[in-house]
Design a protein around this motif. Sequence first.
Motif, PDB file in Angstrom:
ATOM      1  N   PRO A  82       1.137  -1.386  -0.297  1.00 13.37           N
ATOM      2  CA  PRO A  82       0.280  -0.248  -0.161  1.00 13.37           C
ATOM      3  C   PRO A  82       1.178   1.319   0.126  1.00 13.37           C
ATOM      4  N   ALA A  83       0.249   2.124  -1.052  1.00 13.72           N
ATOM      5  CA  ALA A  83       0.745   3.652  -0.516  1.00 13.72           C
ATOM      6  C   ALA A  83       1.149   4.395   0.537  1.00 13.72           C
ATOM      7  N   GLN A  84       0.010   4.412   1.139  1.00  8.77           N
ATOM      8  CA  GLN A  84      -0.477   4.737   2.134  1.00  8.77           C
ATOM      9  C   GLN A  84      -0.408   3.702   3.620  1.00  8.77           C
ATOM     10  N   ALA A  85      -0.322   4.178   4.919  1.00  9.67           N
ATOM     11  CA  ALA A  85      -0.026   3.610   5.721  1.00  9.67           C
ATOM     12  C   ALA A  85      -1.603   3.337   6.586  1.00  9.67           C
ATOM     13  N   ASP A  86      -2.602   2.467   5.837  1.00  7.00           N
ATOM     14  CA  ASP A  86      -3.339   1.828   5.957  1.00  7.00           C
ATOM     15  C   ASP A  86      -3.872   0.855   7.207  1.00  7.00           C
ATOM     16  N   ASP A  87      -5.236   1.059   7.545  1.00  6.21           N
ATOM     17  CA  ASP A  87      -5.400   0.855   9.021  1.00  6.21           C
ATOM     18  C   ASP A  87      -5.500  -0.630   9.237  1.00  6.21           C
ATOM     19  N   ASP A  88      -5.740  -1.461   8.496  1.00  6.23           N
ATOM     20  CA  ASP A  88      -5.420  -3.444   8.630  1.00  6.23           C
ATOM     21  C   ASP A  88      -3.885  -3.461   7.923  1.00  6.23           C
ATOM     22  N   ILE A  89      -3.484  -3.343   9.137  1.00  2.00           N
ATOM     23  CA  ILE A  89      -1.821  -4.277   8.539  1.00  2.00           C
ATOM     24  C   ILE A  89      -1.765  -5.474   9.196  1.00  2.00           C
ATOM     25  N   GLU A  90      -2.597  -6.107   9.796  1.00  2.00           N
ATOM     26  CA  GLU A  90      -2.395  -7.568   9.505  1.00  2.00           C
ATOM     27  C   GLU A  90      -2.684  -8.113   8.206  1.00  2.00           C
ATOM     28  N   ALA A  91      -3.782  -7.630   7.244  1.00  2.00           N
ATOM     29  CA  ALA A  91      -4.440  -8.469   6.244  1.00  2.00           C
ATOM     30  C   ALA A  91      -3.101  -7.774   5.200  1.00  2.00           C
ATOM     31  N   THR A  92      -2.406  -6.523   5.533  1.00  2.00           N
ATOM     32  CA  THR A  92      -1.667  -6.665   3.897  1.00  2.00           C
ATOM     33  C   THR A  92      -0.139  -7.415   4.748  1.00  2.00           C
ATOM     34  N   LEU A  93       0.410  -7.688   5.706  1.00  2.00           N
ATOM     35  CA  LEU A  93       1.578  -8.539   5.874  1.00  2.00           C
ATOM     36  C   LEU A  93       1.269  -9.872   5.408  1.00  2.00           C
ATOM     37  N   THR A  94      -0.306 -10.232   5.895  1.00  2.00           N
ATOM     38  CA  THR A  94      -0.916 -11.374   5.198  1.00  2.00           C
ATOM     39  C   THR A  94      -0.646 -11.883   4.134  1.00  2.00           C
ATOM     40  N   ALA A  95      -0.837 -10.634   3.124  1.00  2.00           N
ATOM     41  CA  ALA A  95      -1.157 -10.799   1.956  1.00  2.00           C
ATOM     42  C   ALA A  95       0.117 -10.885   1.359  1.00  2.00           C
ATOM     43  N   LEU A  96       0.736 -10.041   1.564  1.00  2.00           N
ATOM     44  CA  LEU A  96       2.743 -10.086   1.154  1.00  2.00           C
ATOM     45  C   LEU A  96       3.145 -11.668   1.961  1.00  2.00           C
ATOM     46  N   ALA A  97       2.881 -12.186   3.052  1.00  2.00           N
ATOM     47  CA  ALA A  97       3.019 -13.454   3.495  1.00  2.00           C
ATOM     48  C   ALA A  97       3.193 -14.698   2.720  1.00  2.00           C
ATOM     49  N   GLU A  98       1.473 -14.562   1.973  1.00  2.00           N
ATOM     50  CA  GLU A  98       1.178 -15.281   0.861  1.00  2.00           C
ATOM     51  C   GLU A  98       1.858 -15.092  -0.698  1.00  2.00           C
ATOM     52  N   PHE A  99       2.529 -13.267  -0.817  1.00  2.00           N
ATOM     53  CA  PHE A  99       2.712 -13.895  -2.351  1.00  2.00           C
ATOM     54  C   PHE A  99       4.128 -14.010  -1.949  1.00  2.00           C
ATOM     55  N   PHE A 100       5.064 -14.390  -0.923  1.00  2.00           N
ATOM     56  CA  PHE A 100       6.583 -14.484  -0.363  1.00  2.00           C
ATOM     57  C   PHE A 100       6.998 -15.661  -0.350  1.00  2.00           C
ATOM     58  N   VAL A 101       5.465 -16.966   0.256  1.00  2.00           N
ATOM     59  CA  VAL A 101       5.718 -18.215   0.533  1.00  2.00           C
ATOM     60  C   VAL A 101       5.699 -18.405  -0.882  1.00  2.00           C
ATOM     61  N   THR A 102       4.848 -18.140  -1.992  1.00  2.00           N
ATOM     62  CA  THR A 102       4.027 -18.359  -3.878  1.00  2.00           C
ATOM     63  C   THR A 102       5.328 -18.439  -4.519  1.00  2.00           C
ATOM     64  N   MET A 103       6.087 -17.446  -3.985  1.00  2.00           N
ATOM     65  CA  MET A 103       7.809 -17.201  -4.568  1.00  2.00           C
ATOM     66  C   MET A 103       9.095 -17.695  -4.319  1.00  2.00           C
ATOM     67  N   PHE A 104       8.981 -17.732  -3.490  1.00  2.00           N
ATOM     68  CA  PHE A 104      10.349 -17.768  -2.757  1.00  2.00           C
ATOM     69  C   PHE A 104      10.306 -19.660  -3.201  1.00  2.00           C
ATOM     70  N   LEU A 105       9.227 -20.251  -2.960  1.00  2.00           N
ATOM     71  CA  LEU A 105       8.726 -22.026  -3.099  1.00  2.00           C
ATOM     72  C   LEU A 105       8.955 -22.148  -4.286  1.00  2.00           C
ATOM     73  N   ASP A 106       8.584 -21.509  -5.136  1.00  2.00           N
ATOM     74  CA  ASP A 106       8.435 -21.419  -6.484  1.00  2.00           C
ATOM     75  C   ASP A 106       9.396 -23.049  -7.016  1.00  2.00           C
ATOM     76  N   ARG A 107       9.474 -24.180  -7.899  1.00  2.00           N
ATOM     77  CA  ARG A 107      10.405 -24.736  -8.226  1.00  2.00           C
ATOM     78  C   ARG A 107      11.411 -23.912  -8.400  1.00  2.00           C
ATOM     79  N   LYS A 108      11.152 -23.197  -9.915  1.00  2.00           N
ATOM     80  CA  LYS A 108      12.590 -22.946 -10.871  1.00  2.00           C
ATOM     81  C   LYS A 108      12.797 -21.714 -10.139  1.00  2.00           C
ATOM     82  N   ARG A 109      12.294 -20.834  -8.455  1.00  2.00           N
ATOM     83  CA  ARG A 109      13.318 -20.316  -8.347  1.00  2.00           C
ATOM     84  C   ARG A 109      14.074 -20.874  -7.684  1.00  2.00           C
ATOM     85  N   LEU A 110      13.743 -21.827  -7.060  1.00  2.00           N
ATOM     86  CA  LEU A 110      14.911 -22.409  -5.754  1.00  2.00           C
ATOM     87  C   LEU A 110      15.405 -22.807  -6.766  1.00  2.00           C
ATOM     88  N   GLU A 111      15.478 -23.663  -7.858  1.00  2.00           N
ATOM     89  CA  GLU A 111      16.565 -24.248  -8.351  1.00  2.00           C
ATOM     90  C   GLU A 111      17.824 -23.458  -9.144  1.00  2.00           C
TER      91      GLU A 111
END
Length: 214
Positions: A82-111
């Motif tokens: 978010p470009a602003q200091a949004d109210d729901d930090i937990e939701a923002t961090l959860t969405a970011l964490a979901e993105f990180f997990v998907t990307m960092f555990l991608d098979r091609k990225r790992l190799e």
Amino acid sequence: MAASAEPQALGARGTARRDAMLAAALDVFLEYGYEGASIEEVMRRVGGSKASLYRYFGSKEGLFGDIITARCDEFMRGFKVPAQADDDIEATLTALAEFFVTMFLDRKRLELFRIMIAEMPRFPALAQRFYEYGPARGRKLLGDYFRRQHEAGRLVCPDPEFTAVQFIEMVKANPQHRALLGFEPFLPGRNAAQHIAGVVSLFLHGCARRPDSL
């Protein structure tokens, strides 16, 4: 490192040709590793002459470096903060964490990460390139978000970029390490959703006992 051609200077046809070479080269590097990969095999798959590849990328090292850059750019395009200091930090961090997990555990990225780490001692310029295009950009982007939340009084993080690094590592370090070793990425009895929820809760609330519970 030999300089590669800038994509914006190639035109639509040249950019498409360059992207096709990058896609073919990624598969070749993943199959054969850096040492085993050959320019001849890349061109066999994509068609054309080696001279055209050298014109776009300068060298095998330049080609590998541009693959790393392209993967970092792909990651950053999906890294939505978010470009602003949004109210729901937990939701923002959860969405970011979901993105990180998907990307960092991608098979091609790992190799690719395995190959890259193996080659970095021989090619320190590649290490610097990866760090600048990937981790440093991510740290800055998330750090800016934490700075805004600190200034808004919603978080206490006077060193926002340090805070960003800690959050990213909490999300990805152990699952990525386990996956690189060939294990299931999450600790026994936990799945991705439980891992993410635990990280976000620990990050936001810590382990300290509340004064009223003492």
